[in-house]
Write a protein that holds these residues in place. Sequence first.
Motif, PDB file in Angstrom:
ATOM      1  N   LEU A  99     -39.603  41.051 -17.046  1.00  0.00           N
ATOM      2  CA  LEU A  99     -38.778  39.850 -16.853  1.00  0.00           C
ATOM      3  C   LEU A  99     -39.054  39.195 -15.508  1.00  0.00           C
ATOM      4  CD1 LEU A  99     -35.375  41.128 -18.307  1.00  0.00           C
ATOM      5  CD2 LEU A  99     -37.003  39.553 -19.394  1.00  0.00           C
ATOM      6  N   ASP A 100     -39.170  40.075 -14.453  1.00  0.00           N
ATOM      7  CA  ASP A 100     -39.499  39.507 -13.132  1.00  0.00           C
ATOM      8  C   ASP A 100     -40.844  38.800 -13.157  1.00  0.00           C
ATOM      9  OD1 ASP A 100     -37.145  40.490 -12.149  1.00  0.00           O
ATOM     10  OD2 ASP A 100     -38.040  42.318 -11.341  1.00  0.00           O
ATOM     11  N   TYR A 101     -41.816  39.451 -13.835  1.00  0.00           N
ATOM     12  CA  TYR A 101     -43.145  38.833 -13.911  1.00  0.00           C
ATOM     13  C   TYR A 101     -43.090  37.513 -14.675  1.00  0.00           C
ATOM     14  CZ  TYR A 101     -47.842  37.977 -15.643  1.00  0.00           C
ATOM     15  OH  TYR A 101     -49.029  37.400 -15.984  1.00  0.00           O
ATOM     16  N   GLN A 102     -42.330  37.493 -15.793  1.00  0.00           N
ATOM     17  CA  GLN A 102     -42.214  36.238 -16.553  1.00  0.00           C
ATOM     18  C   GLN A 102     -41.559  35.148 -15.715  1.00  0.00           C
ATOM     19  OE1 GLN A 102     -40.123  37.302 -20.124  1.00  0.00           O
ATOM     20  NE2 GLN A 102     -41.947  38.131 -21.156  1.00  0.00           N
ATOM     21  N   ASN A 103     -40.514  35.545 -14.955  1.00  0.00           N
ATOM     22  CA  ASN A 103     -39.882  34.549 -14.071  1.00  0.00           C
ATOM     23  C   ASN A 103     -40.854  34.037 -13.024  1.00  0.00           C
ATOM     24  OD1 ASN A 103     -37.370  34.707 -15.365  1.00  0.00           O
ATOM     25  ND2 ASN A 103     -36.720  36.446 -14.100  1.00  0.00           N
ATOM     26  N   GLU A 293     -54.706  32.462  -7.914  1.00  0.00           N
ATOM     27  CA  GLU A 293     -55.069  33.841  -7.577  1.00  0.00           C
ATOM     28  C   GLU A 293     -53.863  34.767  -7.730  1.00  0.00           C
ATOM     29  OE1 GLU A 293     -56.610  33.604  -3.676  1.00  0.00           O
ATOM     30  OE2 GLU A 293     -58.491  32.616  -4.257  1.00  0.00           O
ATOM     31  N   ALA A 294     -52.668  34.288  -7.274  1.00  0.00           N
ATOM     32  CA  ALA A 294     -51.461  35.107  -7.417  1.00  0.00           C
ATOM     33  C   ALA A 294     -51.143  35.357  -8.887  1.00  0.00           C
ATOM     34  CB  ALA A 294     -50.283  34.409  -6.729  1.00  0.00           C
ATOM     35  N   SER A 295     -51.353  34.334  -9.753  1.00  0.00           N
ATOM     36  CA  SER A 295     -51.108  34.497 -11.180  1.00  0.00           C
ATOM     37  C   SER A 295     -52.055  35.539 -11.775  1.00  0.00           C
ATOM     38  CB  SER A 295     -51.266  33.144 -11.890  1.00  0.00           C
ATOM     39  OG  SER A 295     -51.072  33.297 -13.272  1.00  0.00           O
ATOM     40  N   ALA A 296     -53.326  35.499 -11.306  1.00  0.00           N
ATOM     41  CA  ALA A 296     -54.288  36.492 -11.807  1.00  0.00           C
ATOM     42  C   ALA A 296     -53.874  37.902 -11.394  1.00  0.00           C
ATOM     43  CB  ALA A 296     -55.689  36.158 -11.285  1.00  0.00           C
ATOM     44  N   ILE A 297     -53.402  38.048 -10.132  1.00  0.00           N
ATOM     45  CA  ILE A 297     -52.965  39.367  -9.655  1.00  0.00           C
ATOM     46  C   ILE A 297     -51.775  39.861 -10.458  1.00  0.00           C
ATOM     47  CG2 ILE A 297     -51.949  40.565  -7.690  1.00  0.00           C
ATOM     48  CD1 ILE A 297     -53.636  38.728  -5.889  1.00  0.00           C
ATOM     49  N   GLN A 298     -50.822  38.970 -10.773  1.00  0.00           N
ATOM     50  CA  GLN A 298     -49.654  39.345 -11.561  1.00  0.00           C
ATOM     51  C   GLN A 298     -50.058  39.730 -12.983  1.00  0.00           C
ATOM     52  OE1 GLN A 298     -47.054  36.026 -11.203  1.00  0.00           O
ATOM     53  NE2 GLN A 298     -46.369  36.535  -9.125  1.00  0.00           N
TER      54      GLN A 298
END
Length: 332
Positions: A99-103, A293-298
Amino acid sequence: MARGGINKALVQKARQAILARGENLSIDAVRVELGNTGSKTTIHRYLKELEDAERGRDVSAMPLSEQLANLVAQLADQLKEEAQAGVAQEREQLERERLDYQNQVRQATNRIQQLEGQCTGLAEQLQTAQQALQQEQQLRQQAEIENARLLQANHDQEARLQDRDGQIRSLEEKHQHARDALEHYRQAAKEQREQEQRRHESQVQQLQLELRQLQQTLIIKQDELTQLNRDNARLLAEARQLQKEQHAQQQLLAQKTQALENAKNALAGVERANDALEQRCSTLRKEVSQLGEASAIQAQQAQSLQERLVEATAQLNLLGAPLANSDGARST
């Protein structure tokens, strides 16, 4: 301590209700019976205490082999419950992380959309500024052409004025020469008349004839002088008109020069705004790249969590297999 008012008596009551219905006893079933309240760890501890209490009452009446079988079954149940509790906690943790990742993904997506909108707006502003800059450059070129034309016209006017000044000086010299000649002639005539008066009366007629001739010449000279005065007045009027025109041309040239200076200042301002917009657009592109880049890491973190969930499920299956074998052996 139990959370939300859960105690051992409530757990025992829920356990008896599940066993009375003939359902499979588990931590999740007890928690559902309690209204989805209470910690799974606390429920597991109370269930273990209740099972240990029942085994203590029945252990003296059982044979050793049955006691060992019950002990093995209890150990298997305990391992299964502990594994289920651990898996449930892992699932809850994974669900919270998911959920945190989706948010975070939604926030990053919204931020990217906002930045893309800002970048689009800045691109439009940059295009507008470039168009304005191009128009300013065209206006500046036109002003420079007009300035060159006015300078050429001013140069031509100055040449004409110099020519007129030369003509005026020439006419003034002719007029002065005519006056000098007339004065010289008058002086000579006076001297001649004085000499002739002293001469013999026989020369009076000749002098009168010469006097008439001189008078005619004087009339002609006076006419020429009058014409020269008229030409001089006309040239002076033309010179004044040319001076007025030159003054008007100089004022127009000063206005065009001021307009050109204003256009240059406006062009400098547009160029500074253009540089600021380009710098802002570059900064937004960097932010978009960092968010990507942050989205790729997540995404990699989500993949790692998914792999952990698969491993936990496999461990649960491995723990469930010995339990199934133990249940089959006990039923035999």
